[in-house]
Design an enzyme around this catalytic site. Structure first.
Site, PDB file in Angstrom:
ATOM      1  CB  ALA A   1     -18.126  79.563  57.918  1.00  0.00           C
TER       2      ALA A   1
ATOM      3  CG  LEU B   1     -20.673  82.257  61.726  1.00  0.00           C
ATOM      4  CD1 LEU B   1     -19.542  82.457  61.589  1.00  0.00           C
ATOM      5  CD2 LEU B   1     -21.724  81.686  60.760  1.00  0.00           C
ATOM      6  CG  ASP B   2     -21.438  75.305  59.614  1.00  0.00           C
ATOM      7  OD1 ASP B   2     -22.551  75.340  60.319  1.00  0.00           O
ATOM      8  OD2 ASP B   2     -21.874  74.990  58.342  1.00  0.00           O
ATOM      9  NE  ARG B   3     -13.142  72.857  64.323  1.00  0.00           N
ATOM     10  CZ  ARG B   3     -13.032  71.858  65.772  1.00  0.00           C
ATOM     11  NH1 ARG B   3     -13.460  71.438  65.803  1.00  0.00           N
ATOM     12  NH2 ARG B   3     -11.411  71.870  65.993  1.00  0.00           N
TER      13      ARG B   3
ATOM     14  NE  ARG C   1     -20.555  72.892  55.346  1.00  0.00           N
ATOM     15  CZ  ARG C   1     -19.679  72.749  55.859  1.00  0.00           C
ATOM     16  NH1 ARG C   1     -19.905  72.814  57.017  1.00  0.00           N
ATOM     17  NH2 ARG C   1     -19.167  71.542  55.709  1.00  0.00           N
TER      18      ARG C   1
END
Length: 231
Positions: free
Chosen positions: A64, A60-62, A163
């Site tokens: 998020a 997962l993106d940092r 995003r």
């Protein structure tokens, strides 16, 4: 002991957790990450073991938060990774975006490419040699004073996909200044890397790697979401 994350499910083969926003999924040694915290947790539970195995089949993106699943042995990791590769895992996300999304539900289809030398991606024409198809389906669950609350199902898994696809249509995620967002979200840490965006991996649906039984992992939202009346 507080491991630094919430546990959704655990057995001999898997560990499912809620990734906190602002935390890297993986990082080099010496840098805080979810992987490092989980290994510390597993080592504390098995002090006699030497090296700790941890399979990381997705990320997962940092900024998020949300549901993630890890494997405790290589066979489980291979089986989970295969499900992700075959797109057999149903991934549902919640997002809060600026403005009112129209229509209220539908599909977004774009072509994305990673920008060379930057940890960022962009929408490009279909004939771009580096273009990769990005597809998602969404529906509006509600409206907050800041904007729309969306439920999203990914059909592809591109870098920063949700995003970019939202921002390119004029609806950037709350807190996502990286892609043009103007409305802050959550705690405004002095270190911008620790700030969160309004993107939450709400659930993962897959088969348990060993028993093959259906496994549904649902991650509760954080305080920042509840403050806006979501969840």
């Amino acid at each position: 002991m507080n491991p630094g994350f919430d546990i959704l499910a655990e057995d001999d083969a898997i560990l499912a957790v809620v990734k906190p926003a602002g935390l890297l999924t993986q990082a080099p040694p010496g840098i805080d990450s979810l992987e490092a915290r989980i290994k510390h947790y597993l080592r504390a539970g098995n002090p006699r073991e030497g090296s700790i195995y941890l399979g990381v089949p997705h990320r997962l993106d940092r900024p998020a938060s949300g549901a993630m699943i890890f494997a405790k042995h290589s066979r489980g990791a291979r089986r989970i990774s295969k499900q992700f590769e075959r797109r057999d895992v149903r991934k549902t996300y919640w997002a809060l975006v600026e403005g009112m999304v129209t229509p209220g539900e539908g599909m977004w289809r774009d072509y994305l490419r990673k920008i060379p030398g930057e940890p960022k991606a962009q929408v490009v024409a279909a004939d771009d040699p580096e273009a990769k198809l990005a597809v998602l389906r969404y529906r509006t669950l509600g409206q907050t004073p800041q904007g729309a609350w969306l439920e999203i199902e990914l059909e592809t898994g591109r870098t920063h996909q949700i995003r970019i696809q939202a921002a390119s249509r004029g609806w950037p995620l709350l807190g996502d200044a990286y892609y043009g967002g103007a409305i802050p979200f959550g705690e405004q840490h002095a270190d911008e890397r620790l700030r969160s965006i309004a993107l939450h991996a709400r659930s993962l649906c897959l088969n348990h790697p060993m028993t093959r039984r259906p496994l549904e992992l649902v991650a509760p939202v954080t305080t920042a979401w509840r403050a806006l009346g979501v969840g």
